[in-house]
Design an enzyme around this catalytic site. Structure first.
Site, short mmCIF file in Angstrom:
data_model
loop_
_atom_site.label_atom_id
_atom_site.label_comp_id
_atom_site.label_asym_id
_atom_site.label_seq_id
_atom_site.Cartn_x
_atom_site.Cartn_y
_atom_site.Cartn_z
N SER A 119 0.83 -1.21 0.00
CA SER A 119 0.00 0.00 0.00
C SER A 119 0.86 1.25 0.00
CB SER A 119 -0.88 0.06 1.25
OG SER A 119 -1.66 -1.07 1.36
N HIS A 140 -1.21 -2.97 -7.30
CA HIS A 140 -1.92 -2.65 -6.08
C HIS A 140 -3.43 -2.74 -6.27
CE1 HIS A 140 -3.02 0.41 -2.77
NE2 HIS A 140 -2.91 -0.81 -2.26
N GLU A 152 -3.68 -0.12 -9.28
CA GLU A 152 -2.58 0.79 -9.53
C GLU A 152 -1.37 -0.06 -9.95
OE1 GLU A 152 -3.26 4.56 -6.50
OE2 GLU A 152 -2.42 2.74 -5.65
N ASN A 190 -3.94 5.87 -1.82
CA ASN A 190 -3.65 5.95 -0.38
C ASN A 190 -3.02 7.28 0.02
OD1 ASN A 190 -4.80 3.54 0.40
ND2 ASN A 190 -2.98 2.38 -0.17
N1 CAA Z 1 -16.21 -10.32 -2.16
C1 CAA Z 1 -16.98 -10.43 -3.25
N2 CAA Z 1 -18.04 -9.63 -3.51
C2 CAA Z 1 -18.34 -8.70 -2.58
C3 CAA Z 1 -17.59 -8.52 -1.41
C4 CAA Z 1 -16.48 -9.38 -1.21
N3 CAA Z 1 -15.69 -9.28 -0.15
N4 CAA Z 1 -18.12 -7.50 -0.70
C5 CAA Z 1 -19.17 -7.05 -1.39
N5 CAA Z 1 -19.29 -7.76 -2.53
C6 CAA Z 1 -20.27 -7.56 -3.60
C7 CAA Z 1 -21.64 -8.07 -3.20
O1 CAA Z 1 -21.78 -9.44 -3.54
C8 CAA Z 1 -22.55 -7.18 -4.01
O2 CAA Z 1 -22.62 -7.66 -5.33
P1 CAA Z 1 -23.98 -7.53 -6.21
O3 CAA Z 1 -24.31 -6.08 -6.22
O4 CAA Z 1 -23.59 -8.10 -7.54
O5 CAA Z 1 -24.99 -8.34 -5.45
C9 CAA Z 1 -21.80 -5.85 -4.07
O6 CAA Z 1 -20.44 -6.15 -3.81
C10 CAA Z 1 -22.32 -4.86 -3.07
O7 CAA Z 1 -22.20 -5.45 -1.78
P2 CAA Z 1 -23.26 -5.28 -0.60
O8 CAA Z 1 -24.62 -4.99 -1.18
O9 CAA Z 1 -23.11 -6.40 0.35
O10 CAA Z 1 -22.74 -4.06 0.21
P3 CAA Z 1 -22.54 -2.57 -0.21
O11 CAA Z 1 -23.42 -2.13 -1.33
O12 CAA Z 1 -22.61 -1.87 1.09
O13 CAA Z 1 -21.04 -2.52 -0.78
C11 CAA Z 1 -18.69 -2.32 -0.58
C12 CAA Z 1 -19.96 -2.98 -0.04
C13 CAA Z 1 -18.46 -2.78 -2.01
C14 CAA Z 1 -17.56 -2.79 0.33
C15 CAA Z 1 -18.89 -0.76 -0.57
O14 CAA Z 1 -19.28 -0.34 0.71
C16 CAA Z 1 -17.64 0.00 -0.97
O15 CAA Z 1 -17.34 0.13 -2.15
N6 CAA Z 1 -16.90 0.52 0.03
C17 CAA Z 1 -15.66 1.25 -0.20
C18 CAA Z 1 -14.53 0.29 -0.31
C19 CAA Z 1 -13.24 1.00 -0.54
O16 CAA Z 1 -13.13 2.20 -0.60
N7 CAA Z 1 -12.20 0.18 -0.67
C20 CAA Z 1 -10.84 0.69 -0.82
C21 CAA Z 1 -10.13 0.62 0.50
S1 CAA Z 1 -8.47 1.21 0.37
C22 CAA Z 1 -7.60 -0.15 -0.09
O17 CAA Z 1 -8.07 -1.23 -0.23
C23 CAA Z 1 -6.19 0.13 -0.40
C24 CAA Z 1 -5.20 -0.20 0.61
O18 CAA Z 1 -4.05 -0.32 0.21
C25 CAA Z 1 -5.50 -0.30 2.04
#
Ligand code: CAA
Length: 298
Positions: A119, A140, A152, A190
């Site tokens: 990250s 990434h 990325e 990030n």
């Molecule tokens: N694996 C597979 N599919 C998943 C999943 C997982 N872990 N989590 C959610 N999904 C899928 C669900 O199956 C659902 O699919 P469908 O629409 O086809 O049914 C879809 O994603 C939406 O999920 P939910 O309805 O359960 O929940 P939601 O609408 O609240 O979405 C979320 C959940 C996708 C996590 C959303 O809240 C989101 O996009 N959050 C932001 C995440 C983000 O910003 N991530 C980046 C973090 S920074 C990082 O990762 C970098 C680093 O280096 C630390």
């Protein structure tokens, strides 16, 4: 070069998330558990992810079985010897990662692409221990890897254009939308997201709002899927603190230093969703804000 078999070192959230994506996109996957212990939990987590898709009518059971047949989970690092691409996703510790890259140089062919899912650490520092440096880059992914479209691709100092092009084509082939980023601390996402979460924590410390009101404001006012505290808990407070410390190390601006509250929560072992407590208490349904953080305590 067509990438048919991908090696993943590390079977944590990101390692397994990438295994899910690669296998679903028709690639063979060799996932190496990097810490001691059996591979059972990783295999069950991976199978569980695809079974959920079957249960929700999004995938046939036969397709799930065919995908899982393409994945080998092992404790043997040497099993990635024939992979055209290796992605490491082990602990965010530069000495451990450099030692791994040194071993991969001996295990893999000189043409194999060696990449890191770090990250905020320097991909160039990992490249520096390698003999064949042009094939080293960052790859990434974002959590949850099966859902987040961005990758990325990190252009470290001696990464060749061919390596970047192969990775770009590979990412597009597996359904992702890649961007190429120079190897700077935190890359694009990030570097912007970490200070955003830190600012939200400082805002809480000043008593500007509550965890819930700040989250709600950012979701409804800025159109984001999660507020900054939900996101920090989702990423893991240990990871957020480490990202903050790495960026602070680089830029030496107080603005990027981990806030008091973040460090205290991490010291208490409250790391967010994975420990069921962080800024929110996940033992409650729906989660409630952590009552210990109801008052400002900067
Ligand atoms: N694996 C597979 N599919 C998943 C999943 C997982 N872990 N989590 C959610 N999904 C899928 C669900 O199956 C659902 O699919 P469908 O629409 O086809 O049914 C879809 O994603 C939406 O999920 P939910 O309805 O359960 O929940 P939601 O609408 O609240 O979405 C979320 C959940 C996708 C996590 C959303 O809240 C989101 O996009 N959050 C932001 C995440 C983000 O910003 N991530 C980046 C973090 S920074 C990082 O990762 C970098 C680093 O280096 C630390």
């Amino acid at each position: 070069m067509k990438i048919k078999t991908v090696g993943i070192i590390g079977t944590g959230t990101m390692g397994l998330g990438m295994a899910h994506v690669f296998a679903q996109a028709g690639r063979n996957v060799v996932a190496v558990k990097a810490t001691p212990g059996s591979t059972e939990k990783a295999e069950a987590t991976l199978a569980g992810g695809f079974s959920r898709l079957v249960d929700r009518g999004k995938m046939e059971a036969s397709e799930r079985d065919a995908i899982l047949d393409r994945v080998t989970v092992t404790t043997d690092e040497g099993a990635v010897a024939d992979c055209e691409l290796v992605v490491e996703s082990i602990i965010e510790d530069i000495a451990t990662k450099k030692a791994l890259f040194e071993r991969l140089e001996d295990i893999c062919t000189p043409e194999a692409l060696l990449t890191s899912n770090t990250s905020t650490l320097s991909v160039t520092a990992m490249m520096a221990v390698c003999k064949h440096r042009g094939r080293v880059a960052g790859l990434h992914f974002f959590n949850p890897a099966p859902v987040m479209k961005l990758v990325e691709i990190i252009h470290a100092f001696e990464t060749t254009d061919t390596t970047l092009q192969v990775l770009d084509e590979f990412c597009k082939d597996i359904g992702k939308d890649p961007v190429i980023v120079q190897d700077t601390t935190g890359f694009i996402v990030n570097r912007l997201l970490t200070p955003y979460m830190l600012n939200a924590i400082r805002m809480l410390e000043r008593g500007t709002g509550t965890i819930e009101s700040i989250d709600q404001a950012m979701k409804l006012g800025a159109g984001l899927p999660m507020g900054p505290f939900e996101l920090a808990d989702y990423i893991g407070l240990d990871v957020v603190e480490a990202m903050s410390s790495n960026i602070f190390e680089d830029v030496r601006s107080e603005h990027h230093a981990p806030p008091h509250t973040l460090t205290r929560l991490r010291q208490l072992g409250y790391l967010g969703r994975k420990t069921k407590k962080g800024f929110y208490d996940y033992s409650q349904k729906p989660p409630v804000q952590n009552p210990d953080l109801a008052h400002p305590f900067a």
